[in-house]
Design a protein around this motif. Structure first.
Motif, PDB file in Angstrom:
ATOM      1  N   MET A 181      11.410   0.311  -2.203  1.00  0.00           N
ATOM      2  CA  MET A 181      10.671  -0.929  -2.474  1.00  0.00           C
ATOM      3  C   MET A 181       9.259  -0.624  -2.964  1.00  0.00           C
ATOM      4  O   MET A 181       8.780  -1.218  -3.945  1.00  0.00           O
ATOM      5  CB  MET A 181      10.600  -1.791  -1.202  1.00  0.00           C
ATOM      6  N   MET A 182       8.575   0.287  -2.272  1.00  0.00           N
ATOM      7  CA  MET A 182       7.217   0.639  -2.688  1.00  0.00           C
ATOM      8  C   MET A 182       7.215   1.315  -4.052  1.00  0.00           C
ATOM      9  O   MET A 182       6.315   1.075  -4.869  1.00  0.00           O
ATOM     10  CB  MET A 182       6.570   1.551  -1.637  1.00  0.00           C
ATOM     11  N   ARG A 183       8.216   2.140  -4.321  1.00  0.00           N
ATOM     12  CA  ARG A 183       8.310   2.781  -5.635  1.00  0.00           C
ATOM     13  C   ARG A 183       8.416   1.738  -6.739  1.00  0.00           C
ATOM     14  O   ARG A 183       7.706   1.807  -7.745  1.00  0.00           O
ATOM     15  CB  ARG A 183       9.539   3.694  -5.672  1.00  0.00           C
ATOM     16  N   ASP A 184       9.290   0.754  -6.557  1.00  0.00           N
ATOM     17  CA  ASP A 184       9.469  -0.276  -7.582  1.00  0.00           C
ATOM     18  C   ASP A 184       8.209  -1.128  -7.732  1.00  0.00           C
ATOM     19  O   ASP A 184       7.861  -1.540  -8.840  1.00  0.00           O
ATOM     20  CB  ASP A 184      10.667  -1.159  -7.222  1.00  0.00           C
ATOM     21  N   THR A 185       7.531  -1.404  -6.604  1.00  0.00           N
ATOM     22  CA  THR A 185       6.306  -2.205  -6.679  1.00  0.00           C
ATOM     23  C   THR A 185       5.192  -1.435  -7.375  1.00  0.00           C
ATOM     24  O   THR A 185       4.440  -1.993  -8.180  1.00  0.00           O
ATOM     25  CB  THR A 185       5.856  -2.614  -5.266  1.00  0.00           C
ATOM     26  N   LEU A 186       5.085  -0.138  -7.088  1.00  0.00           N
ATOM     27  CA  LEU A 186       4.075   0.681  -7.764  1.00  0.00           C
ATOM     28  C   LEU A 186       4.372   0.801  -9.249  1.00  0.00           C
ATOM     29  O   LEU A 186       3.453   0.886 -10.071  1.00  0.00           O
ATOM     30  CB  LEU A 186       4.026   2.072  -7.127  1.00  0.00           C
ATOM     31  N   SER A 187       5.653   0.818  -9.611  1.00  0.00           N
ATOM     32  CA  SER A 187       6.011   0.894 -11.027  1.00  0.00           C
ATOM     33  C   SER A 187       5.561  -0.343 -11.782  1.00  0.00           C
ATOM     34  O   SER A 187       5.407  -0.306 -13.008  1.00  0.00           O
ATOM     35  CB  SER A 187       7.531   1.072 -11.170  1.00  0.00           C
ATOM     36  N   ALA A 188       5.356  -1.446 -11.049  1.00  0.00           N
ATOM     37  CA  ALA A 188       4.881  -2.678 -11.681  1.00  0.00           C
ATOM     38  C   ALA A 188       3.358  -2.733 -11.728  1.00  0.00           C
ATOM     39  O   ALA A 188       2.775  -3.804 -11.856  1.00  0.00           O
ATOM     40  CB  ALA A 188       5.419  -3.883 -10.925  1.00  0.00           C
ATOM     41  N   SER A 189       2.708  -1.575 -11.594  1.00  0.00           N
ATOM     42  CA  SER A 189       1.255  -1.424 -11.718  1.00  0.00           C
ATOM     43  C   SER A 189       0.484  -2.046 -10.562  1.00  0.00           C
ATOM     44  O   SER A 189      -0.667  -2.431 -10.722  1.00  0.00           O
ATOM     45  CB  SER A 189       0.759  -2.019 -13.047  1.00  0.00           C
ATOM     46  N   ALA A 190       1.106  -2.117  -9.402  1.00  0.00           N
ATOM     47  CA  ALA A 190       0.390  -2.602  -8.216  1.00  0.00           C
ATOM     48  C   ALA A 190      -0.294  -1.427  -7.534  1.00  0.00           C
ATOM     49  O   ALA A 190       0.172  -0.293  -7.600  1.00  0.00           O
ATOM     50  CB  ALA A 190       1.354  -3.284  -7.256  1.00  0.00           C
ATOM     51  N   GLY A 191      -1.404  -1.678  -6.876  1.00  0.00           N
ATOM     52  CA  GLY A 191      -2.075  -0.625  -6.130  1.00  0.00           C
ATOM     53  C   GLY A 191      -1.289  -0.230  -4.900  1.00  0.00           C
ATOM     54  O   GLY A 191      -0.394  -0.961  -4.448  1.00  0.00           O
TER      55      GLY A 191
ATOM     56  N   ILE B  54       2.852  11.113   4.868  1.00  0.00           N
ATOM     57  CA  ILE B  54       1.993  12.161   4.307  1.00  0.00           C
ATOM     58  C   ILE B  54       1.719  11.889   2.836  1.00  0.00           C
ATOM     59  O   ILE B  54       0.580  12.018   2.361  1.00  0.00           O
ATOM     60  CB  ILE B  54       2.642  13.541   4.510  1.00  0.00           C
ATOM     61  N   ALA B  55       2.759  11.501   2.092  1.00  0.00           N
ATOM     62  CA  ALA B  55       2.573  11.198   0.666  1.00  0.00           C
ATOM     63  C   ALA B  55       1.636  10.009   0.483  1.00  0.00           C
ATOM     64  O   ALA B  55       0.727  10.038  -0.366  1.00  0.00           O
ATOM     65  CB  ALA B  55       3.925  10.914   0.023  1.00  0.00           C
ATOM     66  N   LEU B  56       1.825   8.957   1.287  1.00  0.00           N
ATOM     67  CA  LEU B  56       0.967   7.774   1.174  1.00  0.00           C
ATOM     68  C   LEU B  56      -0.464   8.094   1.593  1.00  0.00           C
ATOM     69  O   LEU B  56      -1.423   7.661   0.943  1.00  0.00           O
ATOM     70  CB  LEU B  56       1.535   6.641   2.030  1.00  0.00           C
TER      71      LEU B  56
ATOM     72  N   PRO C  95      -6.384  10.341  -5.865  1.00  0.00           N
ATOM     73  CA  PRO C  95      -5.573   9.693  -6.891  1.00  0.00           C
ATOM     74  C   PRO C  95      -4.261  10.445  -7.104  1.00  0.00           C
ATOM     75  O   PRO C  95      -4.253  11.672  -7.202  1.00  0.00           O
ATOM     76  CB  PRO C  95      -6.460   9.752  -8.139  1.00  0.00           C
ATOM     77  N   ALA C  96      -3.166   9.719  -7.141  1.00  0.00           N
ATOM     78  CA  ALA C  96      -1.846  10.318  -7.343  1.00  0.00           C
ATOM     79  C   ALA C  96      -1.264   9.845  -8.666  1.00  0.00           C
ATOM     80  O   ALA C  96      -1.216   8.638  -8.918  1.00  0.00           O
ATOM     81  CB  ALA C  96      -0.914   9.951  -6.195  1.00  0.00           C
ATOM     82  N   ARG C  97      -0.840  10.771  -9.488  1.00  0.00           N
ATOM     83  CA  ARG C  97      -0.333  10.407 -10.802  1.00  0.00           C
ATOM     84  C   ARG C  97       1.057   9.785 -10.732  1.00  0.00           C
ATOM     85  O   ARG C  97       1.340   8.810 -11.398  1.00  0.00           O
ATOM     86  CB  ARG C  97      -0.292  11.645 -11.707  1.00  0.00           C
ATOM     87  N   ASP C  98       1.930  10.401  -9.944  1.00  0.00           N
ATOM     88  CA  ASP C  98       3.323   9.951  -9.936  1.00  0.00           C
ATOM     89  C   ASP C  98       3.792   9.704  -8.506  1.00  0.00           C
ATOM     90  O   ASP C  98       4.772  10.284  -8.054  1.00  0.00           O
ATOM     91  CB  ASP C  98       4.207  10.996 -10.627  1.00  0.00           C
ATOM     92  N   LEU C  99       3.065   8.845  -7.798  1.00  0.00           N
ATOM     93  CA  LEU C  99       3.466   8.522  -6.436  1.00  0.00           C
ATOM     94  C   LEU C  99       4.808   7.797  -6.413  1.00  0.00           C
ATOM     95  O   LEU C  99       5.620   8.011  -5.511  1.00  0.00           O
ATOM     96  CB  LEU C  99       2.390   7.666  -5.766  1.00  0.00           C
TER      97      LEU C  99
ATOM     98  N   LEU D 184       7.974   8.922  -4.165  1.00  0.00           N
ATOM     99  CA  LEU D 184       8.650   8.046  -3.207  1.00  0.00           C
ATOM    100  C   LEU D 184      10.138   7.945  -3.518  1.00  0.00           C
ATOM    101  O   LEU D 184      10.972   7.904  -2.608  1.00  0.00           O
ATOM    102  CB  LEU D 184       8.006   6.661  -3.229  1.00  0.00           C
ATOM    103  N   GLY D 185      10.478   7.907  -4.803  1.00  0.00           N
ATOM    104  CA  GLY D 185      11.890   7.877  -5.177  1.00  0.00           C
ATOM    105  C   GLY D 185      12.614   9.140  -4.745  1.00  0.00           C
ATOM    106  O   GLY D 185      13.755   9.087  -4.252  1.00  0.00           O
ATOM    107  N   ALA D 186      11.947  10.295  -4.893  1.00  0.00           N
ATOM    108  CA  ALA D 186      12.563  11.554  -4.476  1.00  0.00           C
ATOM    109  C   ALA D 186      12.733  11.601  -2.960  1.00  0.00           C
ATOM    110  O   ALA D 186      13.765  12.071  -2.450  1.00  0.00           O
ATOM    111  CB  ALA D 186      11.711  12.727  -4.953  1.00  0.00           C
ATOM    112  N   LEU D 187      11.730  11.107  -2.220  1.00  0.00           N
ATOM    113  CA  LEU D 187      11.848  11.077  -0.764  1.00  0.00           C
ATOM    114  C   LEU D 187      12.971  10.142  -0.318  1.00  0.00           C
ATOM    115  O   LEU D 187      13.690  10.434   0.642  1.00  0.00           O
ATOM    116  CB  LEU D 187      10.518  10.640  -0.149  1.00  0.00           C
TER     117      LEU D 187
END
Length: 213
Positions: free
Chosen positions: A13-23, A75-77, A84-88, A92-95
């Protein structure tokens, strides 16, 4: 396994939300109310604590869920909050994929062990049934066990059976893998309204190394 699957679903869920340019913090707040039931209470409390101290809130969340996969996500979050994380989203998808693979592996292990337990039940039932049948139908066959030596032999056989059952029961237990984040022993589980304020960054390198392996 339900907890592992819940962490995986929330990470997706967080991965998809971050993909939509959300912080990141916005993604946590947006997805926490829809987290699966196994982690929903902890996710709700996480949102309540985010405004005070995101690092502490994530650390308490990890202690409440108490799962190695949740530790990796935290830990990732936590690292992304401080740096700053480029590909969080990709991380998250890999985790999440790793969590689902672990849940599937646990399922296969449980199925294999269920077959072993079934075989043990059959062997035990046949052994006890044969003894009961002999006691009812042919007492002369069991007459030698009425002596002192026979009773000793029965005691030894019963002890071996008990030891075997205890061993099989121990083998059937699936131990929990060690956590990446050591819990705070001074804070009771499930009620960690205040916890240590140490950041999660020092553990990020070890999590990345374990993920790489």
């Amino acid at each position: 396994m339900a907890r592992i699957d819940a962490v995986a679903s929330w990470a997706e869920m967080m991965r998809d939300t971050l993909s939509a340019s959300a912080g990141l913090l916005e993604a946590i707040r947006a997805t926490a109310p829809f987290a699966p039931d196994a982690i929903l209470p902890a996710a709700s409390r996480l949102v309540e604590r985010l405004a005070r101290d995101p690092q502490m809130a994530l650390r308490v969340f990890a202690d409440e869920v108490a799962d190695p996969i949740a530790d990796r996500v935290v830990i990732a979050l936590g690292f992304a909050v401080a740096n700053p994380a480029r590909d969080l989203a990709g991380l998250l998808g890999a985790l999440a994929a790793t969590a689902r693979e672990q849940a599937a592996m646990n399922t296969r292990i449980q199925i294999a062990r269920a077959r072993t337990r079934t075989a043990v039940r059959v062997i035990t039932g046949v052994t006890l049934g044969l003894g009961a049948a002999l006691a009812l139908l042919d007492r002369r066959f069991l007459a030698p066990y009425g002596s002192g030596v026979g009773q000793l032999a029965l005691l030894i056989i019963g002890g071996l059976f008990a030891a075997g059952f205890a061993w099989l029961s121990r083998l059937s237990q699936l131990p929990d893998p060690p956590r990446l984040l050591a819990p705070n022993p001074s804070v009771p589980a499930q009620r960690r309204d205040s916890a240590d304020h140490s950041t999660i960054e020092p553990s990020a390198k070890s999590a990345a190394a374990s993920g790489g392996r």
